[in-house]
Design an enzyme around this catalytic site. Structure first.
Site, PDB file in Angstrom:
ATOM      1  N   SER A  49       0.971  -1.099  -0.182  1.00 11.66           N
ATOM      2  CA  SER A  49      -0.024  -0.024   0.200  1.00 11.66           C
ATOM      3  C   SER A  49       0.792   0.715  -0.019  1.00 11.66           C
ATOM      4  CB  SER A  49      -0.763  -0.252   0.903  1.00 11.66           C
ATOM      5  OG  SER A  49      -0.178  -0.260   1.674  1.00 11.66           O
ATOM      6  N   ASP A  84      -0.610  -1.441  -4.134  1.00  9.69           N
ATOM      7  CA  ASP A  84      -1.960  -2.039  -4.190  1.00  9.69           C
ATOM      8  C   ASP A  84      -2.693   0.078  -3.642  1.00  9.69           C
ATOM      9  OD1 ASP A  84      -4.263  -3.278  -3.337  1.00  9.69           O
ATOM     10  OD2 ASP A  84      -3.728  -3.986  -0.953  1.00  9.69           O
ATOM     11  N   ASP A 106      -5.935   3.155  -8.488  1.00 11.79           N
ATOM     12  CA  ASP A 106      -7.788   3.008  -7.431  1.00 11.79           C
ATOM     13  C   ASP A 106      -8.414   4.540  -8.036  1.00 11.79           C
ATOM     14  OD1 ASP A 106     -10.297   2.776  -6.216  1.00 11.79           O
ATOM     15  OD2 ASP A 106      -9.472   2.334  -4.969  1.00 11.79           O
ATOM     16  N   GLU A 136     -10.802  -0.361 -10.237  1.00 10.16           N
ATOM     17  CA  GLU A 136     -11.333  -0.502  -9.946  1.00 10.16           C
ATOM     18  C   GLU A 136     -12.731   0.053 -10.210  1.00 10.16           C
ATOM     19  OE1 GLU A 136     -12.774   0.195  -4.844  1.00 10.16           O
ATOM     20  OE2 GLU A 136     -11.317  -0.437  -5.384  1.00 10.16           O
ATOM     21  N   GLY A 208     -10.177  -6.757   0.095  1.00 17.79           N
ATOM     22  CA  GLY A 208     -11.244  -7.593   1.110  1.00 17.79           C
ATOM     23  C   GLY A 208     -11.423  -9.239   1.593  1.00 17.79           C
ATOM     24  N   THR A 232      -5.786  -8.192   6.679  1.00 16.15           N
ATOM     25  CA  THR A 232      -5.552  -8.472   7.761  1.00 16.15           C
ATOM     26  C   THR A 232      -5.476  -9.741   8.619  1.00 16.15           C
ATOM     27  OG1 THR A 232      -7.359  -6.978   7.242  1.00 16.15           O
ATOM     28  CG2 THR A 232      -8.003  -8.242   9.852  1.00 16.15           C
TER      29      THR A 232
END
Length: 283
Positions: A49, A84, A106, A136, A208, A232
């Protein structure tokens, strides 16, 4: 072996599995991911990221770190270095120039015309350099959204226009997933994944991926998902193991030992995800 994502995702589309995209936060995480993927013979997309890039010192540092670890650890599975959620054309160009082999632009927060304009600019810069581009459509929820009910699902016609007019390599449609931990059950639109796959013929990406039940992930892959983004669940596995280690070893202060105490749990989670996605023995 450093590659872009195009060939590995096209293979995944043909053979009906998904390539894991694991986000990194430091050198140790990168090493654990590479070693686990090598052990399980899985291709891997190293996701970074913009926040992680800043934390680690810059895009050039990140790219050189990944490339050096691949060489020093004798990693032979395909490895892509991927930006990302790049927020701007400039961010994508910086990462490409630094040695990233794949970028996500994005621009989904803008209207369709502006999304297309921005994505086309990134594609024009990336493709001559053999860099893969992901975009996206719709809105994939952030940690503030928590549940799929707040997601702006991708519109099929918008997806077709984005793909046709920009010539992107892979698409991340909003189909009900969110980043972070779900509060409630995710409502993943398998039908929408299947429809967009048939409309665009591109490898599709599910963002996600942490916390989505295994059966939904399997059905998503059958429907057309070829790349699953996971962050995560690795953070949770690592942090829980480190907390336990520090409770049991309160006198330890060596940061190397502290960070390494989460390696086994993290690698086990990586292995479980590889087996779930079916990417083992594909490298």
């Amino acid at each position: 072996m450093i590659v872009n994502t195009k060939e590995m995702l096209e293979q995944a589309k043909r053979e009906h599995y998904a390539v894991p995209h694991f986000n990194i936060n430091n050198l140790e995480w990168t090493r654990y991911i590479l070693e686990a993927c090598q052990e399980n013979k899985s291709p891997v997309i190293i996701g970074v990221s913009e926040g992680a890039i800043q934390y680690m010192g810059g895009a050039l540092t990140v790219a050189n770190m990944v490339r050096s670890l691949v060489q020093d650890l004798a990693i032979t599975v395909p490895v892509a270095i991927h930006l990302d959620h790049g927020s701007s054309v400039e961010s994508c160009k910086t990462c490409i120039d630094a040695g990233f082999t794949s970028v996500m632009i994005d621009a989904s927060k803008y209207d369709l015309a502006e999304n297309i304009r921005i994505v086309k600019e990134v594609v024009a810069y990336a493709h001559p350099k053999d860099i893969t581009v992901e975009a996206e459509i719709g809105h994939i929820g952030g940690m503030e959204d928590h549940v799929s009910s707040s997601i702006a699902y991708a519109d099929q016609n918008d997806a077709i226009r984005l793909v046709t007019e920009t010539k992107i390599d892979t698409l991340a449609p909003a189909v009900g997933s969110v980043h972070g931990i779900y509060k409630g059950l995710p409502n993943i639109r398998i039908d929408l994944i299947n429809d967009i796959k048939h409309d665009t013929a591109l490898p599709l990406v599910l963002h996600g991926g942490s916390g989505i039940p295994d059966d939904i992930i399997r059905n998503s892959i059958i429907a057309g998902i070829c790349k699953l983004n996971i962050n995560t669940e690795l953070q949770l596995a690592w942090s829980q193991a480190v907390r336990q280690y520090l409770q049991e070893q309160p006198d330890i202060y060596d940061p190397r030992k502290i960070i390494k105490s989460g390696a086994s749990a993290m690698k086990q989670m990586i292995k479980e995800k590889i087996l779930l996605l079916g990417s083992n023995d594909k490298a």
